[in-house]
Structures are given as structure tokens and as C-alpha cells.
Scaffold this motif. Structure first.
Motif, PDB file in Angstrom:
ATOM      1  N   GLU A   1       0.849  -1.190   0.000  1.00 52.55           N
ATOM      2  CA  GLU A   1       0.000   0.000   0.000  1.00 52.55           C
ATOM      3  C   GLU A   1       0.879   1.232   0.000  1.00 52.55           C
ATOM      4  OE1 GLU A   1      -1.142   0.831   4.560  1.00 52.55           O
ATOM      5  OE2 GLU A   1      -1.951  -1.049   3.760  1.00 52.55           O
ATOM      6  N   ALA A   2       0.341   2.329  -0.557  1.00 55.00           N
ATOM      7  CA  ALA A   2       1.048   3.612  -0.560  1.00 55.00           C
ATOM      8  C   ALA A   2       0.024   4.717  -0.738  1.00 55.00           C
ATOM      9  CB  ALA A   2       2.079   3.662  -1.688  1.00 55.00           C
ATOM     10  N   SER A   3       0.369   5.889  -0.206  1.00 59.69           N
ATOM     11  CA  SER A   3      -0.526   7.042  -0.356  1.00 59.69           C
ATOM     12  C   SER A   3       0.290   8.319  -0.336  1.00 59.69           C
ATOM     13  CB  SER A   3      -1.572   7.077   0.761  1.00 59.69           C
ATOM     14  OG  SER A   3      -0.955   7.304   2.009  1.00 59.69           O
ATOM     15  N   VAL A   4      -0.306   9.376  -0.864  1.00 62.28           N
ATOM     16  CA  VAL A   4       0.297  10.700  -0.820  1.00 62.28           C
ATOM     17  C   VAL A   4      -0.745  11.671  -0.285  1.00 62.28           C
ATOM     18  CG1 VAL A   4      -0.220  11.167  -3.265  1.00 62.28           C
ATOM     19  CG2 VAL A   4       1.549  12.485  -2.096  1.00 62.28           C
ATOM     20  N   THR A   5      -0.330  12.464   0.706  1.00 61.62           N
ATOM     21  CA  THR A   5      -1.202  13.436   1.355  1.00 61.62           C
ATOM     22  C   THR A   5      -0.642  14.832   1.120  1.00 61.62           C
ATOM     23  OG1 THR A   5      -1.786  11.807   3.039  1.00 61.62           O
ATOM     24  CG2 THR A   5      -2.192  14.127   3.580  1.00 61.62           C
ATOM     25  N   ILE A   6      -1.521  15.757   0.755  1.00 61.66           N
ATOM     26  CA  ILE A   6      -1.146  17.146   0.527  1.00 61.66           C
ATOM     27  C   ILE A   6      -2.072  18.018   1.364  1.00 61.66           C
ATOM     28  CG2 ILE A   6      -0.893  18.988  -1.193  1.00 61.66           C
ATOM     29  CD1 ILE A   6      -0.649  16.659  -3.291  1.00 61.66           C
ATOM     30  N   ASN A   7      -1.483  18.861   2.213  1.00 58.84           N
ATOM     31  CA  ASN A   7      -2.268  19.744   3.097  1.00 58.84           C
ATOM     32  C   ASN A   7      -3.302  18.966   3.914  1.00 58.84           C
ATOM     33  OD1 ASN A   7      -0.904  22.085   2.224  1.00 58.84           O
ATOM     34  ND2 ASN A   7      -2.266  22.252   0.459  1.00 58.84           N
ATOM     35  N   GLY A   8      -2.909  17.809   4.407  1.00 57.46           N
ATOM     36  CA  GLY A   8      -3.780  17.020   5.262  1.00 57.46           C
ATOM     37  C   GLY A   8      -4.855  16.225   4.544  1.00 57.46           C
ATOM     38  N   VAL A   9      -4.849  16.272   3.199  1.00 61.50           N
ATOM     39  CA  VAL A   9      -5.859  15.556   2.411  1.00 61.50           C
ATOM     40  C   VAL A   9      -5.168  14.494   1.557  1.00 61.50           C
ATOM     41  CG1 VAL A   9      -7.630  15.798   0.620  1.00 61.50           C
ATOM     42  CG2 VAL A   9      -7.327  17.606   2.320  1.00 61.50           C
ATOM     43  N   VAL A  10      -5.676  13.266   1.624  1.00 65.82           N
ATOM     44  CA  VAL A  10      -5.112  12.193   0.798  1.00 65.82           C
ATOM     45  C   VAL A  10      -5.478  12.460  -0.657  1.00 65.82           C
ATOM     46  CG1 VAL A  10      -5.137   9.727   0.297  1.00 65.82           C
ATOM     47  CG2 VAL A  10      -5.203  10.509   2.671  1.00 65.82           C
ATOM     48  N   LYS A  11      -4.458  12.663  -1.496  1.00 73.70           N
ATOM     49  CA  LYS A  11      -4.699  12.912  -2.925  1.00 73.70           C
ATOM     50  C   LYS A  11      -4.834  11.598  -3.687  1.00 73.70           C
ATOM     51  CE  LYS A  11      -3.287  15.314  -7.062  1.00 73.70           C
ATOM     52  NZ  LYS A  11      -3.606  14.304  -7.992  1.00 73.70           N
ATOM     53  N   SER A  12      -3.960  10.635  -3.372  1.00 72.26           N
ATOM     54  CA  SER A  12      -3.985   9.345  -4.063  1.00 72.26           C
ATOM     55  C   SER A  12      -3.564   8.257  -3.103  1.00 72.26           C
ATOM     56  CB  SER A  12      -3.017   9.337  -5.253  1.00 72.26           C
ATOM     57  OG  SER A  12      -3.387  10.254  -6.244  1.00 72.26           O
ATOM     58  N   GLU A  13      -4.131   7.070  -3.313  1.00 72.03           N
ATOM     59  CA  GLU A  13      -3.691   5.908  -2.542  1.00 72.03           C
ATOM     60  C   GLU A  13      -3.879   4.666  -3.374  1.00 72.03           C
ATOM     61  OE1 GLU A  13      -5.941   5.387   1.082  1.00 72.03           O
ATOM     62  OE2 GLU A  13      -7.748   6.153   0.133  1.00 72.03           O
ATOM     63  N   ILE A  14      -2.969   3.710  -3.167  1.00 72.52           N
ATOM     64  CA  ILE A  14      -3.041   2.442  -3.876  1.00 72.52           C
ATOM     65  C   ILE A  14      -2.858   1.306  -2.884  1.00 72.52           C
ATOM     66  CG2 ILE A  14      -2.175   3.412  -6.047  1.00 72.52           C
ATOM     67  CD1 ILE A  14       0.545   2.014  -5.417  1.00 72.52           C
ATOM     68  N   LYS A  15      -3.259   0.140  -3.312  1.00 73.27           N
ATOM     69  CA  LYS A  15      -2.956  -1.089  -2.573  1.00 73.27           C
ATOM     70  C   LYS A  15      -1.739  -1.712  -3.264  1.00 73.27           C
ATOM     71  CE  LYS A  15      -6.141  -0.719   0.494  1.00 73.27           C
ATOM     72  NZ  LYS A  15      -5.726  -0.223   1.803  1.00 73.27           N
ATOM     73  N   GLN A  16      -1.757  -2.997  -3.540  1.00 73.61           N
ATOM     74  CA  GLN A  16      -0.603  -3.666  -4.136  1.00 73.61           C
ATOM     75  C   GLN A  16      -0.199  -2.988  -5.438  1.00 73.61           C
ATOM     76  OE1 GLN A  16      -1.218  -7.620  -5.772  1.00 73.61           O
ATOM     77  NE2 GLN A  16       0.836  -8.208  -5.127  1.00 73.61           N
ATOM     78  N   GLY A  17       1.099  -2.766  -5.567  1.00 72.67           N
ATOM     79  CA  GLY A  17       1.593  -2.162  -6.794  1.00 72.67           C
ATOM     80  C   GLY A  17       2.971  -1.581  -6.626  1.00 72.67           C
ATOM     81  N   LEU A  18       3.211  -0.469  -7.344  1.00 70.75           N
ATOM     82  CA  LEU A  18       4.508   0.172  -7.352  1.00 70.75           C
ATOM     83  C   LEU A  18       4.388   1.631  -6.951  1.00 70.75           C
ATOM     84  CD1 LEU A  18       5.861  -1.140 -10.788  1.00 70.75           C
ATOM     85  CD2 LEU A  18       6.376  -2.053  -8.502  1.00 70.75           C
ATOM     86  N   LEU A  19       5.292   2.073  -6.096  1.00 71.72           N
ATOM     87  CA  LEU A  19       5.482   3.492  -5.825  1.00 71.72           C
ATOM     88  C   LEU A  19       6.714   3.892  -6.617  1.00 71.72           C
ATOM     89  CD1 LEU A  19       5.021   6.189  -4.334  1.00 71.72           C
ATOM     90  CD2 LEU A  19       6.504   5.295  -2.532  1.00 71.72           C
ATOM     91  N   VAL A  20       6.562   4.888  -7.497  1.00 74.54           N
ATOM     92  CA  VAL A  20       7.662   5.343  -8.336  1.00 74.54           C
ATOM     93  C   VAL A  20       7.984   6.790  -7.976  1.00 74.54           C
ATOM     94  CG1 VAL A  20       8.448   5.776 -10.702  1.00 74.54           C
ATOM     95  CG2 VAL A  20       6.953   3.813 -10.224  1.00 74.54           C
ATOM     96  N   LEU A  21       9.206   7.020  -7.492  1.00 74.53           N
ATOM     97  CA  LEU A  21       9.711   8.368  -7.278  1.00 74.53           C
ATOM     98  C   LEU A  21      10.470   8.734  -8.543  1.00 74.53           C
ATOM     99  CD1 LEU A  21      11.082   7.891  -3.649  1.00 74.53           C
ATOM    100  CD2 LEU A  21       8.821   8.703  -4.344  1.00 74.53           C
ATOM    101  N   LEU A  22      10.084   9.842  -9.202  1.00 73.83           N
ATOM    102  CA  LEU A  22      10.623  10.176 -10.519  1.00 73.83           C
ATOM    103  C   LEU A  22      11.338  11.516 -10.501  1.00 73.83           C
ATOM    104  CD1 LEU A  22      10.670   9.381 -13.584  1.00 73.83           C
ATOM    105  CD2 LEU A  22       8.707  10.924 -13.814  1.00 73.83           C
TER     106      LEU A  22
END
Length: 150
Positions: free
Chosen positions: A10-31
């Protein structure tokens, strides 16, 4: 382009206290994007990412791609991948592309991933102060630099 790819449960990204995106099984890619990256780099890197066989098959061997396991991908812009620490203790980011180059490349990268997978690619927000959470599975972390294709 540089990418840090992490196999996650699982992975998620939060901006200003609000979850913008979240995933379960998969890939987190830092680009990270640099000055001389091209559309050819996008094509090569997205092909590598969708083809990476880093998920376990029934025998426990890393033999399956993100598509094989119907996983998701979360892409986060990460200019700090181009940090230089050669002089002193304060990193220099001169090798990171400026936003006028990096934003279109980032957007094209995300759209190319989505097209190749026929599935949405989740994102953060370019330039935002993001809080990224992940549960690295394995841990499996792969670093790919398009300047080292051979």
C-alpha cells in the motif's frame, strides 16, 4: 530520468492534510527529471517499469510484473533524486530540470504509463509539499537511471 521503484502492499500521498492518491498492491515510483531527458527516455523507462518482474509467483519467485498482479502505480515527482553532494553538506539541485521542462515530462511520463497499462496511474502534485506513506513489500527497491541503459 531517474526512478526509484518500490514494490508496495500500500502507498498514499497526502497534501495539506488531504489524501490525494492511494493504492494497494503495486509500485510506488519516485521520478526525477534532468535537463536533457527526452520522450525516448520516457518510452524506455515506462517500458522497464511495466515489464519489471518483481512480484512473487505461486512458487515465491519474483517472476510477475505489476500488470500480472493487476497492481496499481503511484508516481511522485522527486527532483531531489538529482541532488549533488560533492561539495559541502548542502545538496545542490542544479542537475534537476526546472519546472518548465520537468512538469511536461512528468505529465507525459504519467500519461504514457496509463496508456501502456490501459489503467489509471495515480499521482501526487508536482511541486507540492507531499507526505508519502508506503509499506514496502520485501523490501524490494529498484533504482533505474535512463543514462545507464546498457
Amino acid at each position: 530520468m531517474k526512478a526509484v521503484i518500490q514494490r508496495v502492499t500500500e502507498a498514499s500521498v497526502t497534501i495539506n492534510g488531504v489524501v490525494k492518491s492511494e493504492i494497494k498492491q503495486g509500485l510506488l515510483v519516485l521520478l526525477g527529471v534532468t535537463h536533457d531527458d527526452t520522450k525516448e527516455d520516457i518510452e524506455w523507462l515506462t517500458n522497464k517499469i511495466v515489464g519489471l518482474r518483481i512480484f512473487s509467483d505461486n512458487d515465491g519467485a519474483m517472476n510477475l510484473s505489476v500488470g500480472d498482479v493487476d497492481g496499481d502505480i503511484l508516481v511522485i515527482s522527486q527532483f531531489t533524486l538529482y541532488a549533488s553532494t560533492k561539495k559541502g553538506n548542502r545538496p545542490s539541485f542544479l542537475e534537476a530540470a526546472r519546472p518548465d521542462k520537468a512538469i511536461p515530462m512528468y505529465e507525459e511520463f504519467v500519461s504514457t504509463l496509463s496508456r501502456k497499462r490501459n489503467k489509471p496511474t495515480y499521482t501526487g502534485e508536482f511541486g507540492a509539499d507531499m507526505k508519502v506513506q508506503l509499506l514496502n513489500d520485501g523490501p524490494v527497491t529498484i533504482v533505474i537511471d535512463t543514462k545507464n541503459k546498457r
